[in-house]
Design a protein around this motif. Structure first.
Motif, PDB file in Angstrom:
ATOM      1  N   ASN A 167      50.211  25.628  54.885  1.00  0.00           N
ATOM      2  CA  ASN A 167      49.065  25.526  55.797  1.00  0.00           C
ATOM      3  C   ASN A 167      49.500  25.592  57.258  1.00  0.00           C
ATOM      4  O   ASN A 167      48.858  26.245  58.083  1.00  0.00           O
ATOM      5  CB  ASN A 167      48.265  24.252  55.536  1.00  0.00           C
ATOM      6  CG  ASN A 167      47.462  24.327  54.250  1.00  0.00           C
ATOM      7  OD1 ASN A 167      47.192  25.406  53.735  1.00  0.00           O
ATOM      8  ND2 ASN A 167      47.098  23.171  53.721  1.00  0.00           N
ATOM      9  N   GLY A 168      50.587  24.924  57.588  1.00  0.00           N
ATOM     10  CA  GLY A 168      51.114  24.974  58.950  1.00  0.00           C
ATOM     11  C   GLY A 168      51.609  26.365  59.320  1.00  0.00           C
ATOM     12  O   GLY A 168      51.426  26.820  60.459  1.00  0.00           O
ATOM     13  N   ILE A 169      52.220  27.051  58.368  1.00  0.00           N
ATOM     14  CA  ILE A 169      52.679  28.425  58.604  1.00  0.00           C
ATOM     15  C   ILE A 169      51.484  29.342  58.828  1.00  0.00           C
ATOM     16  O   ILE A 169      51.469  30.155  59.753  1.00  0.00           O
ATOM     17  CB  ILE A 169      53.551  28.919  57.430  1.00  0.00           C
ATOM     18  CG1 ILE A 169      54.871  28.149  57.410  1.00  0.00           C
ATOM     19  CG2 ILE A 169      53.790  30.426  57.526  1.00  0.00           C
ATOM     20  CD1 ILE A 169      55.706  28.372  56.164  1.00  0.00           C
ATOM     21  N   ASP A 170      50.466  29.212  57.980  1.00  0.00           N
ATOM     22  CA  ASP A 170      49.262  30.040  58.126  1.00  0.00           C
ATOM     23  C   ASP A 170      48.627  29.853  59.504  1.00  0.00           C
ATOM     24  O   ASP A 170      48.243  30.828  60.154  1.00  0.00           O
ATOM     25  CB  ASP A 170      48.248  29.731  57.032  1.00  0.00           C
ATOM     26  CG  ASP A 170      48.708  30.164  55.645  1.00  0.00           C
ATOM     27  OD1 ASP A 170      49.663  30.962  55.541  1.00  0.00           O
ATOM     28  OD2 ASP A 170      48.100  29.689  54.661  1.00  0.00           O
ATOM     29  N   ALA A 171      48.535  28.616  59.963  1.00  0.00           N
ATOM     30  CA  ALA A 171      47.953  28.328  61.284  1.00  0.00           C
ATOM     31  C   ALA A 171      48.812  28.948  62.389  1.00  0.00           C
ATOM     32  O   ALA A 171      48.285  29.545  63.342  1.00  0.00           O
ATOM     33  CB  ALA A 171      47.806  26.822  61.483  1.00  0.00           C
ATOM     34  N   MET A 172      50.124  28.832  62.271  1.00  0.00           N
ATOM     35  CA  MET A 172      51.033  29.409  63.256  1.00  0.00           C
ATOM     36  C   MET A 172      50.873  30.933  63.293  1.00  0.00           C
ATOM     37  O   MET A 172      50.786  31.537  64.371  1.00  0.00           O
ATOM     38  CB  MET A 172      52.479  29.045  62.929  1.00  0.00           C
ATOM     39  CG  MET A 172      53.481  29.643  63.897  1.00  0.00           C
ATOM     40  SD  MET A 172      55.187  29.476  63.356  1.00  0.00           S
ATOM     41  CE  MET A 172      55.242  30.661  62.003  1.00  0.00           C
ATOM     42  N   MET A 173      50.800  31.560  62.133  1.00  0.00           N
ATOM     43  CA  MET A 173      50.655  33.021  62.051  1.00  0.00           C
ATOM     44  C   MET A 173      49.338  33.475  62.686  1.00  0.00           C
ATOM     45  O   MET A 173      49.307  34.499  63.376  1.00  0.00           O
ATOM     46  CB  MET A 173      50.731  33.497  60.607  1.00  0.00           C
ATOM     47  CG  MET A 173      52.045  33.213  59.934  1.00  0.00           C
ATOM     48  SD  MET A 173      53.361  34.234  60.570  1.00  0.00           S
ATOM     49  CE  MET A 173      54.554  34.064  59.253  1.00  0.00           C
ATOM     50  N   GLN A 174      48.269  32.723  62.479  1.00  0.00           N
ATOM     51  CA  GLN A 174      46.989  33.066  63.107  1.00  0.00           C
ATOM     52  C   GLN A 174      47.102  33.003  64.628  1.00  0.00           C
ATOM     53  O   GLN A 174      46.596  33.877  65.330  1.00  0.00           O
ATOM     54  CB  GLN A 174      45.881  32.122  62.639  1.00  0.00           C
ATOM     55  CG  GLN A 174      45.332  32.471  61.289  1.00  0.00           C
ATOM     56  CD  GLN A 174      44.173  31.549  60.916  1.00  0.00           C
ATOM     57  OE1 GLN A 174      44.167  30.352  61.219  1.00  0.00           O
ATOM     58  NE2 GLN A 174      43.178  32.110  60.259  1.00  0.00           N
ATOM     59  N   ASP A 175      47.757  31.957  65.132  1.00  0.00           N
ATOM     60  CA  ASP A 175      47.955  31.834  66.581  1.00  0.00           C
ATOM     61  C   ASP A 175      48.753  33.017  67.131  1.00  0.00           C
ATOM     62  O   ASP A 175      48.412  33.574  68.173  1.00  0.00           O
ATOM     63  CB  ASP A 175      48.689  30.534  66.928  1.00  0.00           C
ATOM     64  CG  ASP A 175      47.847  29.291  66.716  1.00  0.00           C
ATOM     65  OD1 ASP A 175      46.615  29.412  66.559  1.00  0.00           O
ATOM     66  OD2 ASP A 175      48.440  28.187  66.698  1.00  0.00           O
ATOM     67  N   ILE A 176      49.808  33.399  66.437  1.00  0.00           N
ATOM     68  CA  ILE A 176      50.638  34.522  66.880  1.00  0.00           C
ATOM     69  C   ILE A 176      49.832  35.818  66.839  1.00  0.00           C
ATOM     70  O   ILE A 176      49.877  36.619  67.779  1.00  0.00           O
ATOM     71  CB  ILE A 176      51.920  34.622  66.027  1.00  0.00           C
ATOM     72  CG1 ILE A 176      52.832  33.410  66.304  1.00  0.00           C
ATOM     73  CG2 ILE A 176      52.658  35.932  66.302  1.00  0.00           C
ATOM     74  CD1 ILE A 176      53.998  33.268  65.350  1.00  0.00           C
TER      75      ILE A 176
END
Length: 156
Positions: free
Chosen positions: A13-22
């Motif tokens: 979930n944290g990775i998915d959120a980071m990828m969306q931000d990027i």
């Protein structure tokens, strides 16, 4: 303190959120459209964290013990740059894994708009190559247009 640790499902979930931000940093998406093909599972996958916050990732896919493909080298914008050294820590983690596993080369593909990443790879011993110099079994992201290789010469 920044730590590089092996990936666990709880990190997703944290990775998915980071990828969306990027992805939001760019005019056009940096992620290919989803296909019905089975996703490729990395042989090794790490996350960079501060406390419990995920700030970066890196993965390698081992191809027949002949080479690896560096994948998911991503870092939140506020943690990029030489002064913090997070990118270097992530890359060193992947290179160390290659050395331990006697993998002689690392290949990667990146996108034209990732100018800072291209400089980072060159500054860390990667050599730019043309697509026709990639191994025939290289797993290519269809959005990648620039390719690099790094020879690993020291094995533990």
């Amino acid at each position: 303190m920044i730590k590089i640790i092996p990936y666990k499902n709880a990190h997703q979930n944290g990775i998915d959120a980071m990828m969306q931000d990027i992805d939001m940093e760019f005019k056009y998406t940096i992620f290919p459209k989803q296909t019905h093909e089975r996703p490729i599972i990395p042989d090794a996958y790490w996350v960079a964290i501060i406390n419990t916050k995920i700030i970066g990732t890196v993965a390698v896919i081992n191809i027949e013990n002949n080479f690896v493909i560096l994948k998911n080298m991503m870092l939140k914008k506020e943690y990029r740059g030489k002064s913090l050294g997070v990118s270097k820590l992530l890359l060193e983690t992947a290179i160390n894994w290659c050395e331990i596993n006697h993998i002689p080369e690392i290949y990667l593909g990146t996108m034209t708009q990732f100018k800072a990443a291209q400089s980072f790879y060159i500054n860390n011993g990667f050599v730019k190559i043309s697509e026709d110099k990639l191994p025939s079994n290289f797993l290519n992201n269809p959005l990648d247009t620039i390719f690099f290789v790094k020879n690993i010469t020291t094995f533990i």
